[in-house]
Design an enzyme around this catalytic site. Sequence first.
Site, PDB file in Angstrom:
ATOM      1  N   ASP A   1      -3.167   4.647   2.751  1.00 52.14           N
ATOM      2  CA  ASP A   1      -3.699   4.962   4.028  1.00 52.14           C
ATOM      3  C   ASP A   1      -3.257   6.536   4.312  1.00 52.14           C
ATOM      4  O   ASP A   1      -2.139   6.909   4.065  1.00 52.14           O
ATOM      5  CB  ASP A   1      -3.020   4.068   4.923  1.00 52.14           C
TER       6      ASP A   1
ATOM      7  N   ASP B   1       0.871  -1.249  -0.052  1.00 49.90           N
ATOM      8  CA  ASP B   1      -0.041  -0.059   0.006  1.00 49.90           C
ATOM      9  C   ASP B   1       0.991   1.375  -0.045  1.00 49.90           C
ATOM     10  O   ASP B   1       2.142   0.833  -0.122  1.00 49.90           O
ATOM     11  CB  ASP B   1      -1.015  -0.065   1.196  1.00 49.90           C
TER      12      ASP B   1
ATOM     13  N   ASP C   1       1.363   4.806   2.321  1.00 46.50           N
ATOM     14  CA  ASP C   1       0.906   5.505   3.535  1.00 46.50           C
ATOM     15  C   ASP C   1       1.453   6.898   3.511  1.00 46.50           C
ATOM     16  O   ASP C   1       2.575   7.262   3.330  1.00 46.50           O
ATOM     17  CB  ASP C   1       1.782   4.679   4.708  1.00 46.50           C
TER      18      ASP C   1
END
Length: 361
Positions: A285, A195, A197
Amino acid sequence: PDATTSTPVAKVSQYACQRRTTTANSNKIFTDAFEVLAESYEFNEMEGQSLAFRRAASVLRSLPSKIQSLRDAESLPFLGKHSIAVIEEILQCGFSMEVQKILSNERFKTLKLFMSVFGVGLKTAEKWYRKGLLSFTRGLFPTGFLHYGDISRAVSKAEAQALGNIIDETVHAITSDALLTLTGGFRRGKDFGHDVDFIVTTPEMGKEEHLLTAVIESLKHQGLILYCDYRASTFDMSRLPNHKFDAMDHFAKCFLILRLDGSRVEGGLCGAEGDGRGWRAVRVDLVSPPMKQYAFTLLGWTGSKQFERDLRRFAQKERHMLLDNHALYDKTKRELLAATTEQDIFAHLGLQYIEPCQRNA
Ligand code: DGT
Ligand code: MG
């Protein structure tokens, strides 16, 4: 210098925060095996054994060269009988029988597959497995299954950069003095991640949560949000830091799936051109701490997980302090220690500063 005197081998610290660990892992053959064993123990809820293998793997990752003999390994911290036996087997035959067995074990393979779904942890995976499921069945799975193919594919540095540009434009169109920082594995210099962040905040105290919701609204408006799980802040200044690593922090945050157009990515999308869509889904995120807590959040979200665990363990065991993503508390002086930079926090802990690219523990 006298050629007969061998150079003293520097003692390897038992704390990852006292080691420098880059992404160049000379002992991947051993650490991959240890991670499988750690995962297997985790699936059997044997946390102690799992952590022991994670620690052993982390120690090996910090070594400048590959282990050539058992003698190289024996004096290292956290290398117990079991991990030494695995190393011995790998040195002898190039693989570990125990690890091979785990990798072909049906329960292990199935739990791993289920847990690769966004939002699915051990409990849910176990529940599905006990129901007799062995693979995904169409129509059975909730939101985590959304864009599963894209999300299970690694995110490249160029893709992370492109997302950074998009979010940067979005954030600064809302507040010109906002602060956006790339964190997580990409800040540590990794080439790929699961992902991306980011920390997003503003110097205006108390406005950070409002900024985050405004960013989400704008991304929605631009048609970029495929999924959004927003968690409001439950941050409470009066609570002491919680040194337990598993407790997530209390700042406002969101777990997103964003749509990334290939045209925004230098060199194009990573391995998704085949289906001709020209875009892919990416997990992102965002966390929004108040500016006062920014340095703690940056240190906490940069990782790696093992580095974070050992920072907290070092603080508690060696300094009688409590560290988390919000604050650092000195139990002897009974006071919170303020910090505006990561360097301040390392200094409070009496640790040499470790660069993000050396935190791949
Ligand atoms: P990746 O995304 O697979 O390339 O690797 P990372 O290191 O970016 O890991 P990620 O995205 O899961 O989490 C980002 C950072 O946030 C991680 O390096 C440390 C921190 N973090 C993750 N999970 C937890 C947790 O359960 N508790 C605490 N305190 N921090 C966590
Ligand atoms: Mg990450």
